[in-house]
Design an enzyme around this catalytic site. Structure first.
Site, PDB file in Angstrom:
ATOM      1  N   GLY A  25     -11.048  -7.750   4.522  1.00 14.01           N
ATOM      2  CA  GLY A  25     -10.480  -8.489   5.704  1.00 14.01           C
ATOM      3  C   GLY A  25     -11.280  -7.648   7.197  1.00 14.01           C
ATOM      4  N   ARG A  86     -15.935  -7.890  -0.160  1.00  7.64           N
ATOM      5  CA  ARG A  86     -14.412  -8.348  -0.787  1.00  7.64           C
ATOM      6  C   ARG A  86     -15.859  -8.839  -2.753  1.00  7.64           C
ATOM      7  NH1 ARG A  86      -9.651  -9.322   1.653  1.00  7.64           N
ATOM      8  NH2 ARG A  86      -9.982 -10.847   2.804  1.00  7.64           N
ATOM      9  N   ASP A 117      -4.724  -3.987   0.406  1.00 10.14           N
ATOM     10  CA  ASP A 117      -4.035  -3.249  -0.211  1.00 10.14           C
ATOM     11  C   ASP A 117      -5.733  -2.758  -1.933  1.00 10.14           C
ATOM     12  OD1 ASP A 117      -3.881  -5.917   0.099  1.00 10.14           O
ATOM     13  OD2 ASP A 117      -2.530  -6.025  -1.811  1.00 10.14           O
ATOM     14  N   THR A 140      -5.617  -3.893   8.162  1.00  8.95           N
ATOM     15  CA  THR A 140      -5.126  -4.885   7.682  1.00  8.95           C
ATOM     16  C   THR A 140      -4.650  -5.323   8.933  1.00  8.95           C
ATOM     17  OG1 THR A 140      -4.055  -6.635   6.402  1.00  8.95           O
ATOM     18  CG2 THR A 140      -3.540  -4.017   5.813  1.00  8.95           C
ATOM     19  N   ASP A 142      -2.566  -7.661   8.538  1.00 16.59           N
ATOM     20  CA  ASP A 142      -0.666  -8.358   8.472  1.00 16.59           C
ATOM     21  C   ASP A 142      -0.175  -7.446   8.458  1.00 16.59           C
ATOM     22  OD1 ASP A 142      -2.384 -10.403   7.065  1.00 16.59           O
ATOM     23  OD2 ASP A 142      -3.066 -10.570   5.498  1.00 16.59           O
ATOM     24  N   ASP A 144       0.811  -4.982   5.792  1.00 15.28           N
ATOM     25  CA  ASP A 144       1.708  -5.080   5.211  1.00 15.28           C
ATOM     26  C   ASP A 144       1.250  -4.456   4.120  1.00 15.28           C
ATOM     27  OD1 ASP A 144      -0.589  -6.137   4.337  1.00 15.28           O
ATOM     28  OD2 ASP A 144      -0.436  -7.874   2.510  1.00 15.28           O
ATOM     29  N   ARG A 186      -1.148 -13.629   4.663  1.00 17.04           N
ATOM     30  CA  ARG A 186      -0.779 -14.294   2.853  1.00 17.04           C
ATOM     31  C   ARG A 186       0.457 -14.475   2.248  1.00 17.04           C
ATOM     32  NH1 ARG A 186      -6.375 -12.359   0.000  1.00 17.04           N
ATOM     33  NH2 ARG A 186      -5.946 -10.589   1.493  1.00 17.04           N
TER      34      ARG A 186
END
Ligand code: F6P
Length: 335
Positions: A25, A86, A117, A140, A142, A144, A186
């Site tokens: 992303g 992706r 990741d 990213t 996120d 995360d 997510r």
């Protein structure tokens, strides 16, 4: 005043040419990271190949030389000038072997992967199977990834989501409605918690904390009893049931007029805020220096203001927890 350039970095690995790609992303600030890689390399007298379309492009050998002027006027642009994807092919040994062959044919001594990741998994396999030196740069929205306080794109995504929450609050309060707003994430609630505190939300649901969805009913009833004109509930997309599930619970438990707003991919676009540009600039520079030092298989990150390196596999095996104090803070302040 005499201007002096910084001293050149020792090139103990002897690397002459490196490659850079963006993968997974997109995130605001990826261009600032590409720019930092290209300009640091140029300053150090190294060549950079830009790989288009992430690992998809790499297995097809889509790359071209990038000089410092090729990245002019990009630091302020969202998205990624290298394009991203992706790649299903990269999950196959044949796809990775083709990518490794292209890098070798082009004399590339190391690959910098800007992504999350999934992208780091791909980079890790390339290193393990083909001995190609790889460095990860966390990109990213996120946030995360273990091994960095923040990821590139996160700060901008929070600002974008917050701007939307402020606007939804205007209309929500005017109609005395409950707004349930879904933000991205997510598997992670970092964006949701920040937006909940900064946006003055009554309640927040995140994937890291699988509590009963019905908790929201009492919260909304209380806020009506306190005379609040509207309520804002923030839900991270990874929370089971999502925003629609939470809204259904409110409707069923209170009968109050409720609206759902899913912010979606708008959070991935736009001009990167200064914090993302600065993080991207520092990490892009650090990635080139790591390759010159002969380092491989790590992600460069920033923790407490310091640039650190974390083995790639730890970035997804270890979990960076959300700041749970923000829960309490959101609750206290919504009194
Ligand atoms: O990886 C970042 C992220 O924004 C997630 O929060 C989200 O679920 C995902 O990307 C969606 O990405 P795409 O639609 O590109 O597959």
């Amino acid at each position: 005043m005499t201007e002096s350039l910084p001293a050149k970095h020792p090139n103990s690995s002897g690397i002459q040419r490196l490659a850079v790609l963006t993968s997974g992303g997109d995130a605001p600030g990826m261009n600032a990271a590409i720019r930092a890689v290209v300009r640091t390399a140029s300053f150090e007298g190294l060549e950079v190949l830009g790989v288009r379309r992430g690992f998809s492009g790499l297995h097809r050998g889509e790359m071209k030389l990038l000089g410092p002027r090729d990245v002019a006027n990009t630091i302020q642009r969202g998205g990624t000038i290298l394009l991203t994807a992706r790649s299903a092919t990269w999950r196959t040994p044949e796809g990775r072997a083709a990518g490794a062959r292209h890098l070798r044919e082009q004399g590339v001594g190391g690959l910098i992967v800007i992504g999350g990741d999934g992208s780091f998994h791909g980079a890790h396999l390339l290193e393990q199977e083909h001995g190609i030196r790889v460095i990860g740069v966390p990109g990213t929205i996120d946030n995360d990834l273990y091994g960095t306080d923040h990821t590139i794109g996160y700060f901008t995504a929070v600002e974008t989501a917050l701007d939307a929450v402020d606007k939804l609050r205007d209309t929500g309060a005017s109609h005395e409605r409950i707004f349930v707003i879904e933000v991205m994430g997510r598997h992670a609630g970092h964006i949701a918690l920040d937006v909940a505190v900064a946006g003055g939300a009554e309640e927040v649901f995140i994937p890291e904390d699988a509590r009963p969805i019905g908790d929201v009913v009492q919260v909304v009833k209380d806020s009506v009893a306190k005379g609040k004109l509207g309520s804002i509930v923030i839900v991270a997309e990874g929370f089971p049931g999502g925003a629609q599930g939470v809204a259904d619970a409110i409707q069923a438990g209170t009968g109050l007029e409720t609206r759902v707003s899913i912010l979606g991919h708008i959070q991935r676009g736009g001009t990167p805020v200064s914090s993302d540009r600065i993080l991207a600039s520092r990490l892009g520079e650090a990635a080139v220096y790591a390759l010159m030092d002969g380092v491989s298989g790590v992600m460069v990150g920033r923790q407490g203001g310091n640039i650190i390196q974390t083995p790639l596999h730890e970035t997804w095996e270890k979990r960076k927890d959300v700041n749970r104090d923000l829960y309490r803070c959101a609750k206290t302040l919504s009194v």
